[in-house]
Structure formats: structure tokens, C-alpha cells
Write a protein that holds these residues in place. Sequence first.
Motif: not given
Length: 171
Positions: A21-23, A115-118, A134-135, A155-157
Motif C-alpha cells: 500500500f502506498v499513499s 491485482d491493484v486498486l489505484h 493518490t493511494q 512511493l517514488n513513482g
Amino acid sequence: MTTQNAINWPEKYLPGTGDNFVSNEVIVKGVTAARVWPFLTDTATWESYYDNVADISFPGGGGPALHDGADFSFGTFGFPPLDAHVVEFQEPADGVPGRLSWTARQDGTPAERLDVLHAWLVEDLPGGRVRILTQETQLGEPAAALAEERPNPMLNGHQAWLDGLIRAARR
């Protein structure tokens, strides 16, 4: 006091329950949600301000603008093009934040399955400011491997995507 909005999360992708997970968030002055929104939702602009995306296509036709229910694919973070589907799309309006989210998948062996949710939230704040949040929640072995990398490429991207989005909106 101003209350800031939050991402709407389907239970399957609830932050902290997946493999990664990233935020990322920016709050800047001098740009509006209405100015940012077209650069976020028109995939034809993405490669002009974000270098970690490629091979954007709409296999079923349509595009390049995203809309509710749109199916598209794109490559990112070294993955082959992911199959994506827009699950939330709400344009920003007076007092209403813009909301965009898509699922993206890669099938294959367990070592390849992703499998992701952006999700994105774009809202005007008092004082001529805009907030972009954006998370992303990711499920699968590739996601778990990304979560262990340092520095964190997700996180950096995503920060590079936010920074580029703001630059594009200011042009």
C-alpha cells in the motif's frame, strides 16, 4: 475547520490488508481541481508528464479519455501492460471532489499475478489551493516484492506522477 475528503475503498482493497500500500499527496496553491482533472483523465497526456507509464491502449475501442466503466491497459513499473477497469469516476464540481479509481490486473502464475486498486482524489481547498491524493493497494507476490524494495519504487513513482501532474496543470 476544513474537513478533507478520503478515498472510497472497496473492502477487498482496504489499506493495510493487501501486500503493498502506498499513499502520496500534494497540496498546492494556484491550481484548481478543474485544471488538474483533464490531465489525470486524458491518458493521451500521461506520457508527456510521467515517464513511468507506457503502452496505453483501449482494447475495446474508445479512449483516450477515461470515464466510468472504461477498460484500458497500460505498462508501468516494468510490468507488461496491465488490464485496467475504471470503477469510480466523478468529475470535480463546486464542493465536490473529483474521484477516479481503477482496478488493474495481471494474470499468470502466482509469482506473476497482480491485482491493484489505484485511486485518486482531486479537491479544491480554501485559499486557492488544490489537494491531490493518490493511494494504491496491491495484492500478489509481485506486490509483496515491491513493498520490500528500498527506496520504495511505488512511493517514488507515484510522487513523480503527482509532481508531473501539477507541472502539466500549471503550464
